[in-house]
Scaffold this motif. Structure first.
Motif, PDB file in Angstrom:
ATOM      1  N   PHE A 177      -7.744  -5.725 -10.742  1.00 23.00           N
ATOM      2  CA  PHE A 177      -7.184  -6.925 -10.115  1.00 23.00           C
ATOM      3  C   PHE A 177      -7.795  -8.159 -10.762  1.00 23.00           C
ATOM      4  O   PHE A 177      -7.095  -9.107 -11.151  1.00 23.00           O
ATOM      5  CB  PHE A 177      -7.460  -6.913  -8.610  1.00 23.00           C
ATOM      6  CG  PHE A 177      -6.794  -8.019  -7.852  1.00 23.00           C
ATOM      7  CD1 PHE A 177      -7.401  -9.265  -7.736  1.00 23.00           C
ATOM      8  CD2 PHE A 177      -5.553  -7.825  -7.258  1.00 23.00           C
ATOM      9  CE1 PHE A 177      -6.783 -10.297  -7.033  1.00 23.00           C
ATOM     10  CE2 PHE A 177      -4.930  -8.852  -6.555  1.00 23.00           C
ATOM     11  CZ  PHE A 177      -5.548 -10.090  -6.445  1.00 23.00           C
ATOM     12  N   LYS A 195       0.845  -1.198   0.000  1.00 24.77           N
ATOM     13  CA  LYS A 195       0.000   0.000   0.000  1.00 24.77           C
ATOM     14  C   LYS A 195       0.879   1.245   0.000  1.00 24.77           C
ATOM     15  O   LYS A 195       2.066   1.194   0.317  1.00 24.77           O
ATOM     16  CB  LYS A 195      -0.891  -0.006   1.253  1.00 24.77           C
ATOM     17  CG  LYS A 195      -1.952  -1.091   1.251  1.00 24.77           C
ATOM     18  CD  LYS A 195      -2.941  -0.884   2.385  1.00 24.77           C
ATOM     19  CE  LYS A 195      -4.090  -1.870   2.307  1.00 24.77           C
ATOM     20  NZ  LYS A 195      -5.108  -1.610   3.362  1.00 24.77           N
ATOM     21  N   GLU A 234     -16.167  -9.843  -7.866  1.00 29.73           N
ATOM     22  CA  GLU A 234     -15.824  -9.781  -6.437  1.00 29.73           C
ATOM     23  C   GLU A 234     -14.678  -8.817  -6.140  1.00 29.73           C
ATOM     24  O   GLU A 234     -14.735  -8.054  -5.171  1.00 29.73           O
ATOM     25  CB  GLU A 234     -15.440 -11.176  -5.935  1.00 29.73           C
ATOM     26  CG  GLU A 234     -16.622 -12.130  -5.840  1.00 29.73           C
ATOM     27  CD  GLU A 234     -16.215 -13.461  -5.225  1.00 29.73           C
ATOM     28  OE1 GLU A 234     -15.717 -13.450  -4.084  1.00 29.73           O
ATOM     29  OE2 GLU A 234     -16.366 -14.493  -5.894  1.00 29.73           O
ATOM     30  N   MET A 235     -13.633  -8.874  -6.979  1.00 25.79           N
ATOM     31  CA  MET A 235     -12.460  -8.038  -6.718  1.00 25.79           C
ATOM     32  C   MET A 235     -12.534  -6.762  -7.565  1.00 25.79           C
ATOM     33  O   MET A 235     -13.315  -6.682  -8.520  1.00 25.79           O
ATOM     34  CB  MET A 235     -11.171  -8.798  -7.079  1.00 25.79           C
ATOM     35  CG  MET A 235     -10.997 -10.097  -6.312  1.00 25.79           C
ATOM     36  SD  MET A 235     -10.970  -9.776  -4.515  1.00 25.79           S
ATOM     37  CE  MET A 235     -10.901 -11.442  -3.913  1.00 25.79           C
ATOM     38  N   GLN A 236     -11.683  -5.802  -7.268  1.00 25.29           N
ATOM     39  CA  GLN A 236     -11.659  -4.575  -8.068  1.00 25.29           C
ATOM     40  C   GLN A 236     -11.311  -4.939  -9.517  1.00 25.29           C
ATOM     41  O   GLN A 236     -10.506  -5.851  -9.732  1.00 25.29           O
ATOM     42  CB  GLN A 236     -10.629  -3.603  -7.494  1.00 25.29           C
ATOM     43  CG  GLN A 236     -11.075  -2.992  -6.160  1.00 25.29           C
ATOM     44  CD  GLN A 236      -9.918  -2.368  -5.439  1.00 25.29           C
ATOM     45  OE1 GLN A 236      -9.310  -1.414  -5.945  1.00 25.29           O
ATOM     46  NE2 GLN A 236      -9.571  -2.913  -4.287  1.00 25.29           N
ATOM     47  N   SER A 287      -6.435  -0.345  -3.873  1.00 21.02           N
ATOM     48  CA  SER A 287      -5.837  -0.798  -2.611  1.00 21.02           C
ATOM     49  C   SER A 287      -4.352  -0.484  -2.557  1.00 21.02           C
ATOM     50  O   SER A 287      -3.780  -0.311  -1.480  1.00 21.02           O
ATOM     51  CB  SER A 287      -6.042  -2.309  -2.449  1.00 21.02           C
ATOM     52  OG  SER A 287      -7.439  -2.574  -2.321  1.00 21.02           O
ATOM     53  N   ARG A 340      -6.720   3.321  -0.966  1.00 19.80           N
ATOM     54  CA  ARG A 340      -8.056   3.659  -0.440  1.00 19.80           C
ATOM     55  C   ARG A 340      -8.112   3.538   1.081  1.00 19.80           C
ATOM     56  O   ARG A 340      -8.869   4.173   1.755  1.00 19.80           O
ATOM     57  CB  ARG A 340      -9.133   2.781  -1.101  1.00 19.80           C
ATOM     58  CG  ARG A 340      -9.047   1.307  -0.735  1.00 19.80           C
ATOM     59  CD  ARG A 340     -10.162   0.490  -1.390  1.00 19.80           C
ATOM     60  NE  ARG A 340     -10.085  -0.921  -1.007  1.00 19.80           N
ATOM     61  CZ  ARG A 340     -10.896  -1.840  -1.466  1.00 19.80           C
ATOM     62  NH1 ARG A 340     -11.860  -1.542  -2.335  1.00 19.80           N
ATOM     63  NH2 ARG A 340     -10.768  -3.107  -1.067  1.00 19.80           N
ATOM     64  N   ARG A 341      -7.238   2.633   1.629  1.00 25.82           N
ATOM     65  CA  ARG A 341      -7.165   2.487   3.090  1.00 25.82           C
ATOM     66  C   ARG A 341      -5.684   2.368   3.434  1.00 25.82           C
ATOM     67  O   ARG A 341      -5.126   1.283   3.490  1.00 25.82           O
ATOM     68  CB  ARG A 341      -7.950   1.230   3.536  1.00 25.82           C
ATOM     69  CG  ARG A 341      -8.225   1.173   5.029  1.00 25.82           C
ATOM     70  CD  ARG A 341      -9.159   0.016   5.397  1.00 25.82           C
ATOM     71  NE  ARG A 341      -8.499  -1.276   5.189  1.00 25.82           N
ATOM     72  CZ  ARG A 341      -7.695  -1.868   6.099  1.00 25.82           C
ATOM     73  NH1 ARG A 341      -7.450  -1.267   7.246  1.00 25.82           N
ATOM     74  NH2 ARG A 341      -7.131  -3.036   5.851  1.00 25.82           N
TER      75      ARG A 341
HETATM   76  N1  R2Z Z   1     -14.383 -11.639  -2.138  1.00 20.59           N
HETATM   77  C1  R2Z Z   1     -13.393 -11.835  -1.299  1.00 20.59           C
HETATM   78  N2  R2Z Z   1     -12.711 -12.968  -1.243  1.00 20.59           N
HETATM   79  N3  R2Z Z   1     -13.034 -10.868  -0.424  1.00 20.59           N
HETATM   80  C2  R2Z Z   1     -13.569  -9.545  -0.513  1.00 20.59           C
HETATM   81  C3  R2Z Z   1     -12.582  -8.690  -1.271  1.00 20.59           C
HETATM   82  C4  R2Z Z   1     -13.176  -7.326  -1.565  1.00 20.59           C
HETATM   83  C5  R2Z Z   1     -12.422  -6.709  -2.734  1.00 20.59           C
HETATM   84  N4  R2Z Z   1     -11.027  -6.434  -2.348  1.00 20.59           N
HETATM   85  C6  R2Z Z   1     -10.161  -6.072  -3.331  1.00 20.59           C
HETATM   86  O1  R2Z Z   1     -10.510  -5.923  -4.496  1.00 20.59           O
HETATM   87  C7  R2Z Z   1      -8.697  -5.905  -2.916  1.00 20.59           C
HETATM   88  C8  R2Z Z   1      -7.828  -5.973  -4.160  1.00 20.59           C
HETATM   89  C9  R2Z Z   1      -7.655  -7.456  -4.423  1.00 20.59           C
HETATM   90  C10 R2Z Z   1      -7.758  -8.126  -3.074  1.00 20.59           C
HETATM   91  C11 R2Z Z   1      -8.189  -7.066  -2.146  1.00 20.59           C
HETATM   92  C12 R2Z Z   1      -7.986  -7.108  -0.813  1.00 20.59           C
HETATM   93  C13 R2Z Z   1      -8.250  -5.931   0.075  1.00 20.59           C
HETATM   94  C14 R2Z Z   1      -7.032  -5.014   0.072  1.00 20.59           C
HETATM   95  O2  R2Z Z   1      -7.032  -4.169   1.204  1.00 20.59           O
HETATM   96  P1  R2Z Z   1      -8.034  -2.915   1.346  1.00 20.59           P
HETATM   97  O3  R2Z Z   1      -7.784  -1.968   0.186  1.00 20.59           O
HETATM   98  O4  R2Z Z   1      -9.416  -3.474   1.349  1.00 20.59           O
HETATM   99  O5  R2Z Z   1      -7.601  -2.302   2.660  1.00 20.59           O
HETATM  100  N5  R2Z Z   1      -8.491  -6.445   1.398  1.00 20.59           N
HETATM  101  C15 R2Z Z   1      -9.691  -7.044   1.581  1.00 20.59           C
HETATM  102  O6  R2Z Z   1     -10.660  -6.940   0.908  1.00 20.59           O
HETATM  103  C16 R2Z Z   1     -13.093  -5.446  -3.191  1.00 20.59           C
HETATM  104  N6  R2Z Z   1     -14.009  -5.590  -4.137  1.00 20.59           N
HETATM  105  O7  R2Z Z   1     -12.753  -4.384  -2.712  1.00 20.59           O
END
Ligand code: R2Z
Length: 159
Positions: free
Chosen positions: A130, A59, A125-127, A150, A64-65
């Protein structure tokens, strides 16, 4: 392979694919009439509905966080994060089996505890950036540096 407008989706609860008709909103386990099951199977080989990936996230101050188990206030610049990730990329080029160990050591995602394992995920599910990179990978392939809201990632597809 599927007659319009049928699409195929993955049910996380039932852990298998199902067929969905976005017009009639019908969903069913069996393939619609006239689908060639063999062609469908080989299509799914190259167009997986879900993948399982590890990732190493670094990060930076524009994340974003901008916080993680490693730091409650992440202030490095995006450029610095990319430079640092390039170092890990070099190590992985020499030995890809180091991925879990390096993710545990450095990833800013809570998945670090599991060597970066995000488990299986389907589309949506993911951004988007990604997801796009992850679904392009072959099994055991490691991505180039991927940017998301992220931060910056290396992704290894494992299933
Ligand atoms: N569905 C499953 N298994 N879990 C939900 C994931 C939600 C998804 N998360 C992401 O896309 C980031 C980038 C790739 C991995 C990921 C992990 C993030 C990264 O950390 P953060 O920016 O949140 O602090 N930590 C957890 O969510 C989203 N749509 O925001």
């Amino acid at each position: 392979i599927l007659p319009e407008p049928w699409t195929i989706r993955y049910s996380r609860s039932k852990k298998r694919e199902y067929f969905f008709n976005p017009e009639t909103k019908a969903s069913q386990w069996e393939a619609p009439e006239g689908v060639d099951e063999d062609k469908l199977r080989s299509f799914l080989e190259t167009h997986p509905l879900r993948v399982r990936c590890l990732h190493l996230l670094i990060k930076h101050k524009e994340s974003r966080r901008p916080a993680s188990h490693r730091s409650e206030d992440i202030t490095i610049s995006k450029e610095e994060a990319i430079e640092e990730l390039k170092g890990y990329q070099e190590k992985l080029k020499n030995d890809p089996t180091l991925f879990e160990e390096l993710a545990k050591e450095r990833s800013d995602c809570s998945s670090f505890k599991r060597g970066g394992d995000l488990g299986y995920f389907g589309k949506g599910e993911m951004q988007p950036s990604f997801e796009k990179a992850a679904f392009k990978l072959k099994i055991n392939e490691i991505s180039d540096i991927v940017e998301s809201d992220s931060g910056v990632h290396l992704i290894k597809r494992v299933a």
